[in-house]
Motif scaffolding. Sequence first.
Motif, PDB file in Angstrom:
ATOM      1  N   LYS A 106       0.823  -1.217   0.000  1.00  0.00           N
ATOM      2  CA  LYS A 106       0.000   0.000   0.000  1.00  0.00           C
ATOM      3  C   LYS A 106       0.854   1.262   0.000  1.00  0.00           C
ATOM      4  CE  LYS A 106      -4.121  -1.937   2.214  1.00  0.00           C
ATOM      5  NZ  LYS A 106      -5.012  -1.905   3.404  1.00  0.00           N
ATOM      6  N   ARG A 107       2.101   1.143   0.411  1.00  0.00           N
ATOM      7  CA  ARG A 107       2.996   2.296   0.333  1.00  0.00           C
ATOM      8  C   ARG A 107       3.408   2.582  -1.110  1.00  0.00           C
ATOM      9  NH1 ARG A 107       3.112   5.808   4.597  1.00  0.00           N
ATOM     10  NH2 ARG A 107       2.915   4.624   6.543  1.00  0.00           N
ATOM     11  N   VAL A 108       3.284   1.572  -1.965  1.00  0.00           N
ATOM     12  CA  VAL A 108       3.671   1.736  -3.371  1.00  0.00           C
ATOM     13  C   VAL A 108       2.473   2.164  -4.210  1.00  0.00           C
ATOM     14  CG1 VAL A 108       4.664   0.598  -5.387  1.00  0.00           C
ATOM     15  CG2 VAL A 108       5.491   0.034  -3.096  1.00  0.00           C
ATOM     16  N   ILE A 109       1.390   1.386  -4.164  1.00  0.00           N
ATOM     17  CA  ILE A 109       0.210   1.674  -4.976  1.00  0.00           C
ATOM     18  C   ILE A 109      -0.996   0.987  -4.368  1.00  0.00           C
ATOM     19  CG2 ILE A 109       0.463  -0.304  -6.540  1.00  0.00           C
ATOM     20  CD1 ILE A 109      -0.364   1.584  -8.837  1.00  0.00           C
ATOM     21  N   ILE A 110      -2.156   1.618  -4.463  1.00  0.00           N
ATOM     22  CA  ILE A 110      -3.426   1.059  -3.977  1.00  0.00           C
ATOM     23  C   ILE A 110      -4.427   1.166  -5.118  1.00  0.00           C
ATOM     24  CG2 ILE A 110      -5.278   1.217  -2.284  1.00  0.00           C
ATOM     25  CD1 ILE A 110      -3.332   2.574  -0.374  1.00  0.00           C
TER      26      ILE A 110
END
Length: 630
Positions: free
Chosen positions: A291-295
Motif C-alpha cells: 500500500k505504500r507503493v500503490i493502492i
Amino acid sequence: MAEEESPGAAFQKKIQDWQQDGDDQPAEEKEKASPLVPTDNNMSGARLARIQAKEVAREQAVTPAPIDDEDGMDQSDVKFGDADFEEADEIDDATWGEVCQACCTHTPLEWMWIGIGVLGCAFFLYWFLFGLDLLGSGAKVMSGCGAGSLFGDDTNPIAGVMVGILATVLLQSSSTTTSIVVSLVGDGEGSGTISVSQGIYMVMGANIGTSVTNTIVAMGHIGDSDQLERAFAGATVHDMFNFMNVAIMLPIEVATGFLDALTGAMVKNAEPSDGEKWEGPIKKIVAPLGKRVIISNKSVTKAIATDGQSCEDFYPMDCGAGEPTYDKCGGKFGLISCDKEHNYCPGFFSKDASASDDKVSGGVVFFIAIIILFSCLMALVALLQKMLLGMSTRIIFKATNVNGYISIAIGAGITMLVQSSSITTSTLTPLVGMGAIRLEQMYPLTLGANIGTTITGLTAAMVSDNIESLQVALAHLMFNIIGICIFYPIPFMRQVPLYGARQLGKFTRLWRGFPIVYIAVMFVMVPLLFLGLSAIFSEGEKGFTVLGSFLVIIMFIVGAYVFYWCQCLNGKETCIVCMHQRERRRVTMQNLPDDMDYVLAKLSQLIEFTGLPEDEEEDDELLGDEDTDV
C-alpha cells in the motif's frame, strides 16, 4: 636437383609421421603432443577454462554410469542434483524414520547453515509475495477500466465465460473478479446488473483465468530446459483441470440450469447479514508495504460495470493544497486510491493525475512486479537447491508424498490463509520446477487452491444482505467440488489433466518460446474471438446474425482442416519439427561465441603442430614457390 614437396604433400607427410611416432610414445606424451588437447601456451585463461569445461562435459556425457539394477539405474542411491535425478521415475519408498533422520540429524555447523538457508528462503518468499501483490495491484490500475466495461451487458453463456477469463487475466485475480460478479448480481427483479445465471458463467471463466499468473511464474525457469518443462507442466495442470471442468459443466448448466437450481435450494432459508470482510494473515503481512507503493481503487471497476460510467468521470480529483491524504481528497479517487485507515496516499498517487497517467503508473508497477517476481524466483530456487543438494531422492519424495485428499485440504487451507489461489499455485510452481514436488502431488494441491479461492467470494457475499450474491458464490464452490469429483477420485479421469500438462511441458523443451504463445492464444486471442462472435449475435439484427453465422462456418471448416492436417497429413510432426528447428537455431546462436573460440583454439593447435601457413600471405608465398619450380 630434387623436386620440392607441395604444401599438401608436406602436410600429409607430417600427419603420417605423427601417427607413426605416436604408436611408440607413452600415453602421457601422446596426449601432450596431440593437437586436440588444449595447452596453456596458445590461448587465454578464459578460453582455456571454457574449452576444458566442454571437454569435461563431453567426457561425462559419454562415460557410462555404474549400473546396479535391471533398468540401468541405481534408484536407491539417486540424490537431488545428480545427473540421474531426471530419470528417476520409480524410486523405492523410504520410511518415515529415514525422513526424520535425514531432516533432524545434523552437526551444529550444518544446523547453522540450515537456519541461514531458512531465513534466506523466508526473506525471498516475502518479496516474492510482495511482487505478486504489486502484480495484482498494477494490473487492476492498468486495466481496471477495460475490465469494468466487460461486465454489465446481457451476455450469453459463452460470452459470460469469456468475460470471466478476460477480466481475471486483466485483474490478475479470480478473487477480485468473483467479488465484482457477486456484487453485481441483483435480487432477480431487474435491479441487479447481471442475473444469477450470468454470474455463474462468469465465475466459470474466472476459474480459468486465475491460472495465468502461475503460468507466467513458470516462465522464470526459461533458462533451464528441464526446470521449465516441469514448472510449465505444474502450472498448466491447473489450466487443464479448469478447461476440462468448464467443457463438461458449461453444457450441463446451459441445458439444465443445474448449478442455478442446486444453489437456489441451498440459499432458500439463508439470511446473510452485514459485517466486516475477513482478511487473511498473509495479506496483513504483505499489504502494508504494498500500500505504500500503490493502492488500486476497485470501486472504479464496479462503478463502470454497474452504472455505465467511464474512467474520465472520476477525474480530476480535488485534494486541495499540500500533501494529499485520504481525508483531503474526500474519499473520491480515480484508479489509484489512498489508505483510509491510516490516512495516507501511496508513492504512485498523484492528485493532478489523469486516467492515462494512472494507467501508465499501473503499467510501471506491473513491470517492476515482474522483475521482483523473477528475481526472487531465481533466488528461491537457488537456495532450495543448495539446501536439498545431495539429499536422497527417496527422502524428498517420501516427505512430499502426502495422501491426495489430504493435499486437497492443505491446498484449500493455504489458499484460505493467503486469500488467493494465484499466490498458492505460484509459490508451489518453482518447487515443481526444481523437482522437489512431483506433478502428481501438485495436482491435488491446485484442486484445493480452487476450493480455497471460493472462500473470498463467500465472505464477500456473507457480509451483504443479498441472497443472490450468496447463490453465485456457492455456485462457484459447487462448480469446483463437482469438477474434483469428476477428475480426481477415478484414476483414469485423474490422468487426463496430468497427461495434458505433461504434453504441454514437453513442448517447452522443443521450443522455449512456447509458453508465451500458449498464454497469448489461450488467455487472450481465443477469449477475444469468442467474445467478438457473441457480440455479433447479440446485436439482434439479421445482417449481423448472417455475418456471425458465416464466421462460425468458416471457423468450423478451418478447425476441421487443421484437425485433418494434424492427424492425416503429418501436421503435428511438422509443427514439432518447426519448433525443434527454432529452438536449435536459438541455442546455436547463443553458444556461437564459445563454439567459435573452441574451434579457433583447436585450429591454432593444429596449425602449430602441422606447420601449416597461419595466414593467406604465407600460403600465397608457398603456392608461388611451387609455381616457380614447375
